[in-house]
Design a protein around this motif. Sequence first.
Motif, PDB file in Angstrom:
ATOM      1  N   ILE A  35       0.839  -1.205   0.000  1.00 34.05           N
ATOM      2  CA  ILE A  35       0.000   0.000   0.000  1.00 34.05           C
ATOM      3  C   ILE A  35       0.871   1.251   0.000  1.00 34.05           C
ATOM      4  O   ILE A  35       0.626   2.214  -0.739  1.00 34.05           O
ATOM      5  N   PHE A  36       1.916   1.266   0.828  1.00 37.59           N
ATOM      6  CA  PHE A  36       2.810   2.419   0.868  1.00 37.59           C
ATOM      7  C   PHE A  36       3.484   2.634  -0.485  1.00 37.59           C
ATOM      8  O   PHE A  36       3.619   3.773  -0.949  1.00 37.59           O
ATOM      9  N   SER A  37       3.919   1.542  -1.113  1.00 33.42           N
ATOM     10  CA  SER A  37       4.582   1.680  -2.413  1.00 33.42           C
ATOM     11  C   SER A  37       3.631   2.251  -3.454  1.00 33.42           C
ATOM     12  O   SER A  37       4.042   3.038  -4.314  1.00 33.42           O
ATOM     13  N   PHE A  38       2.352   1.884  -3.364  1.00 29.11           N
ATOM     14  CA  PHE A  38       1.379   2.424  -4.319  1.00 29.11           C
ATOM     15  C   PHE A  38       1.154   3.913  -4.086  1.00 29.11           C
ATOM     16  O   PHE A  38       1.069   4.700  -5.029  1.00 29.11           O
ATOM     17  N   PHE A  39       1.059   4.318  -2.819  1.00 23.58           N
ATOM     18  CA  PHE A  39       0.971   5.753  -2.521  1.00 23.58           C
ATOM     19  C   PHE A  39       2.191   6.484  -3.083  1.00 23.58           C
ATOM     20  O   PHE A  39       2.081   7.540  -3.705  1.00 23.58           O
ATOM     21  N   ALA A  40       3.370   5.901  -2.841  1.00 25.08           N
ATOM     22  CA  ALA A  40       4.612   6.522  -3.297  1.00 25.08           C
ATOM     23  C   ALA A  40       4.675   6.589  -4.826  1.00 25.08           C
ATOM     24  O   ALA A  40       5.230   7.534  -5.390  1.00 25.08           O
ATOM     25  N   GLU A  41       4.109   5.590  -5.479  1.00 24.06           N
ATOM     26  CA  GLU A  41       4.125   5.590  -6.954  1.00 24.06           C
ATOM     27  C   GLU A  41       3.387   6.795  -7.523  1.00 24.06           C
ATOM     28  O   GLU A  41       3.813   7.367  -8.531  1.00 24.06           O
ATOM     29  N   PHE A  42       2.294   7.171  -6.896  1.00 26.36           N
ATOM     30  CA  PHE A  42       1.542   8.324  -7.405  1.00 26.36           C
ATOM     31  C   PHE A  42       2.358   9.607  -7.261  1.00 26.36           C
ATOM     32  O   PHE A  42       2.382  10.435  -8.166  1.00 26.36           O
ATOM     33  N   THR A  43       3.026   9.776  -6.136  1.00 24.71           N
ATOM     34  CA  THR A  43       3.844  10.982  -5.959  1.00 24.71           C
ATOM     35  C   THR A  43       5.042  10.957  -6.897  1.00 24.71           C
ATOM     36  O   THR A  43       5.433  11.992  -7.442  1.00 24.71           O
ATOM     37  N   PHE A  44       5.639   9.785  -7.095  1.00 29.42           N
ATOM     38  CA  PHE A  44       6.793   9.676  -7.991  1.00 29.42           C
ATOM     39  C   PHE A  44       6.367   9.947  -9.429  1.00 29.42           C
ATOM     40  O   PHE A  44       7.076  10.627 -10.180  1.00 29.42           O
ATOM     41  N   TRP A  45       5.209   9.432  -9.804  1.00 31.30           N
ATOM     42  CA  TRP A  45       4.708   9.667 -11.157  1.00 31.30           C
ATOM     43  C   TRP A  45       4.444  11.157 -11.368  1.00 31.30           C
ATOM     44  O   TRP A  45       4.727  11.713 -12.427  1.00 31.30           O
ATOM     45  N   GLY A  46       3.891  11.811 -10.365  1.00 30.90           N
ATOM     46  CA  GLY A  46       3.624  13.237 -10.483  1.00 30.90           C
ATOM     47  C   GLY A  46       4.882  14.048 -10.706  1.00 30.90           C
ATOM     48  O   GLY A  46       4.860  15.083 -11.382  1.00 30.90           O
ATOM     49  N   GLU A  47       6.008  13.581 -10.160  1.00 26.41           N
ATOM     50  CA  GLU A  47       7.267  14.305 -10.289  1.00 26.41           C
ATOM     51  C   GLU A  47       8.033  13.913 -11.553  1.00 26.41           C
ATOM     52  O   GLU A  47       8.622  14.753 -12.227  1.00 26.41           O
TER      53      GLU A  47
ATOM     54  N   LEU B 196      -1.563  12.137   8.112  1.00 22.92           N
ATOM     55  CA  LEU B 196      -2.675  11.607   7.316  1.00 22.92           C
ATOM     56  C   LEU B 196      -2.204  10.517   6.371  1.00 22.92           C
ATOM     57  O   LEU B 196      -2.908   9.522   6.147  1.00 22.92           O
ATOM     58  N   LEU B 197      -1.002  10.698   5.792  1.00 26.96           N
ATOM     59  CA  LEU B 197      -0.468   9.695   4.871  1.00 26.96           C
ATOM     60  C   LEU B 197      -0.225   8.376   5.596  1.00 26.96           C
ATOM     61  O   LEU B 197      -0.656   7.310   5.132  1.00 26.96           O
ATOM     62  N   ILE B 198       0.441   8.462   6.760  1.00 29.85           N
ATOM     63  CA  ILE B 198       0.707   7.241   7.526  1.00 29.85           C
ATOM     64  C   ILE B 198      -0.599   6.618   8.011  1.00 29.85           C
ATOM     65  O   ILE B 198      -0.799   5.401   7.934  1.00 29.85           O
ATOM     66  N   GLY B 199      -1.494   7.482   8.484  1.00 26.01           N
ATOM     67  CA  GLY B 199      -2.791   6.979   8.926  1.00 26.01           C
ATOM     68  C   GLY B 199      -3.562   6.327   7.800  1.00 26.01           C
ATOM     69  O   GLY B 199      -4.220   5.292   7.986  1.00 26.01           O
ATOM     70  N   GLY B 200      -3.466   6.926   6.605  1.00 25.14           N
ATOM     71  CA  GLY B 200      -4.148   6.350   5.451  1.00 25.14           C
ATOM     72  C   GLY B 200      -3.593   4.998   5.071  1.00 25.14           C
ATOM     73  O   GLY B 200      -4.352   4.067   4.748  1.00 25.14           O
ATOM     74  N   VAL B 201      -2.268   4.857   5.109  1.00 25.81           N
ATOM     75  CA  VAL B 201      -1.648   3.568   4.790  1.00 25.81           C
ATOM     76  C   VAL B 201      -2.063   2.515   5.805  1.00 25.81           C
ATOM     77  O   VAL B 201      -2.467   1.396   5.447  1.00 25.81           O
ATOM     78  N   LEU B 202      -1.975   2.860   7.090  1.00 26.02           N
ATOM     79  CA  LEU B 202      -2.352   1.905   8.136  1.00 26.02           C
ATOM     80  C   LEU B 202      -3.835   1.568   8.065  1.00 26.02           C
ATOM     81  O   LEU B 202      -4.231   0.401   8.218  1.00 26.02           O
ATOM     82  N   GLY B 203      -4.647   2.604   7.810  1.00 19.50           N
ATOM     83  CA  GLY B 203      -6.088   2.368   7.734  1.00 19.50           C
ATOM     84  C   GLY B 203      -6.461   1.485   6.564  1.00 19.50           C
ATOM     85  O   GLY B 203      -7.272   0.556   6.696  1.00 19.50           O
ATOM     86  N   ALA B 204      -5.873   1.763   5.396  1.00 23.12           N
ATOM     87  CA  ALA B 204      -6.167   0.946   4.212  1.00 23.12           C
ATOM     88  C   ALA B 204      -5.687  -0.486   4.414  1.00 23.12           C
ATOM     89  O   ALA B 204      -6.373  -1.452   4.020  1.00 23.12           O
ATOM     90  N   THR B 205      -4.515  -0.645   5.040  1.00 21.33           N
ATOM     91  CA  THR B 205      -3.992  -1.996   5.293  1.00 21.33           C
ATOM     92  C   THR B 205      -4.907  -2.757   6.242  1.00 21.33           C
ATOM     93  O   THR B 205      -5.228  -3.931   6.014  1.00 21.33           O
ATOM     94  N   ALA B 206      -5.327  -2.079   7.314  1.00 20.19           N
ATOM     95  CA  ALA B 206      -6.210  -2.732   8.288  1.00 20.19           C
ATOM     96  C   ALA B 206      -7.549  -3.107   7.652  1.00 20.19           C
ATOM     97  O   ALA B 206      -8.070  -4.207   7.884  1.00 20.19           O
TER      98      ALA B 206
END
Length: 649
Positions: free
Chosen positions: A99-111, A142-152
Amino acid sequence: MKSAKNRYAVLFGFAALFLVLSFLVRTTLLIWAFPQAGLSFTTILSVYVKGFIYDAGVALFFTIAYAFYLLLLPQRLNNTVFNRVFTYTGFFLALMIVIFSFFAEFTFWGEYAGRFDFIAVDYLIYTYEVISNINQSYPLPLLIGGVLGATALLTWLCNRRGIFRNSFRSNTGFGKRALIFLTLLGITIVHAFLVNNNWADKNKNRYAQELSKAGIYSFISAYLNNELAYDKYYLLQDESTAFAQVRNQLLSPDAQYLENGQSIYRNITDTIPPVKPNVIMVTIESFSADFMARFGNKENITPVLDSIAKEGILFTNMYATGTRTVRGMEALSLAVPPTPGQSIVRRKNNENLFSAASIFRKNGYEATFFYGGDGYFDNMNKFFGNNGYDITDRLRHRLVDDKIASKRTNIPDNAVQFENAWGVCDEDIYKAAIKSADEKYAAGKPFYDFIMTTSNHRPFTYPGGKIDIPSGTSREGAVKYTDYAIGQFLQAIRNKPWYKNTVIIFVADHCASSAGKNEIEISKYHIPCILYNVPNTAPQEIPVMCSQIDLYPTLLKMLHWSYHSNFYGKNVLDSTYQPRAMLSTYQKLAYLETGKMIILSPQQKAQCFSWSQDKSEEQPAPMDSALLKRSVSTYQTAYSLFKNNGMRK
C-alpha cells in the motif's frame, strides 16, 4: 466466492489482492497520462498484458518464502497461536509495504512521469532529505494513517472472506503442498530468467514503457543495476578509431593537442591579452527554458531573468545533459558528455579530475562550491572538495571526510531566514556567497563560485511575503520566488566594489520534468543560460544548438584566455563549431544534431530519429552511419577516459 480450505489460501488471497490493486494503480496512472501519451488501443492492451506479467512476478517474489514456510510447517502446528500470529503479522506487514509503495508511486509519477527507477533507489540513501521533503510536501500523519487504515481495512475484508480460517483449518497433505510449492518456485525461476525490466522498453512510446512496468519490480531492477559499463552494454568502435574521430571533432584553429593517441588534452591559445574577472555561476534547480517569457511562457513568473536576458548574452538553444542535479553538475564542472548509469559526481575514484576549478585555480582564483543543503547529499561535497573547490553548505552529518573538512564552511543558523528539506532558501545562499566574495575581495583574491540553488524543488516552499503566490502551493510559485531571489541578489551586489569586474552566469542544472511520449523528449532538456556583465561584450543572443558542456569554453574565449583543456565542450562561436548536444537518461544516451538524433541503449542497440524543433516531433529514420560514428566515439571515449584516469589533471 469464498476461498476453499487449503493451507495456501492466505498466499493465493494476498496474490489476488495484489494483482487487483496493481491493476487499479496502472489504470489510474493511465488515465492521468492519457491526454499526453498518444496511446492506441493495441498499445493500451499491451500495457495491461505486460503489466500483468510484471505484477505476477512481484506477487511471486513476495510470497515464495511464505510458500516454503507452509511446505515445511507440520500439520500439528497449522492451527496454533504461533502460526496465526505469524501469518496475520506477515500478511499485514507485506500488505502495508504494498500500500505504501502504491501511494509513493503516485507521488513519484507526479514528479517524474515514470515508475520507480534509480532516483528512488538513491533517495533511500538520503533519508533525512527525503523524509523531510515528504513531511513538508504532504500531510505525513494523514499519509501514515491512510496507509495503516487501508492496510487494516483490506486485512479485515480478507479475514471476512475466510482466507485465514480456511488456511488454519485446512489439512493439506505434504504431497499436495510440495506440488504447489514446486509449481510456484518453477514459475518464479522462469519469470526471473525470461522477464526483465527492459522488456517494457521495447515499445517506442515512453508512457507505454512506464505504464507497463510495476513499481516494486522497477525499484528492485534499478537497485540491482545501478551501474552500467559502456564497454559492456553499448556499441563500440575500435578504440583508436574512436579517439581519432573525437580528436578531429574537438580540434579548432586555436587548439593544439599536447598528447598523442587516446587523449583529448590540448592547449587553447588566444593572441589577445586576457581579461580576468571574478566569475559567479548560479546553477538554478529544475529550471526549464519554457518558464521564461522569452521562450513562450505567458504567466510572467520570471520578470528578472527575462530582463537580464536582454541585457546579457543569452544562449537560446542550450540543452542539459541529463535529468538530475548531479548530471548538470558533472556537465558544468567537468564539461564532459554523460556516461551511462550514475553521474561521475556520485562515482568512486572521481577525485583530482580536470575541472573548471582546475583552470581558475591555475590562474590564481579561489574556487568555492555553495549549496544550501547538506553537501553529503548525492556525494556533492566529496566530489567538489576533491576537485578543486572549497565548500560552503549546511552541515547536518557530523562525520566529514578528513580530506575536505578543512575546506568546508558551515552556513550558521543566524544566517538563515528560511529552510526546508533541501536547504536554505535562495536568498540565504546568495547572502552566503556575497559574504564570501566580500572577504576574498578584501584579501585581494579573485574568485570563481559555483552556487547551487534549491528553492525550485518540491515542496516548493520559500519565505512568505516575497511574491504574490503562497509558499508551498505550486511549481509556478517556486519559479517566481527563484526569479525574485535572483533580483534581490543582483540588487545587493551592484554597489559592491567587485561587481564591475564580475561575470554572473545563470544556468539551469536540468529541466523541471523529462516526461514525454518519446524515449528522449528533446524539448524537456532545453534550458536557459545567461552570461551577465561580461566585460567588453554587447548584449546578444546565441542561437546555435549547444550543450551545458560548451559554457566555459565559450566564456573563456570571450575573455581571451589561453589554457590547457581536457574538456569535450567547445567555443560555440568558433567558425568550426558543429552544432550538437548530448542528452541522457539513466540508460539511454542521445547525440543530437540539427534535425537528427541517435539514441544508444544497452544490448548494443542504436536508433536514428529525425526531429523537428519547431514542432517538437521525433520520428524513426534510416540509420545515419556518420552520425552513429560520432555518437559512439563521443560516449565511448568519455567512458574510457574516466575509467582509465584520462580525465585526471
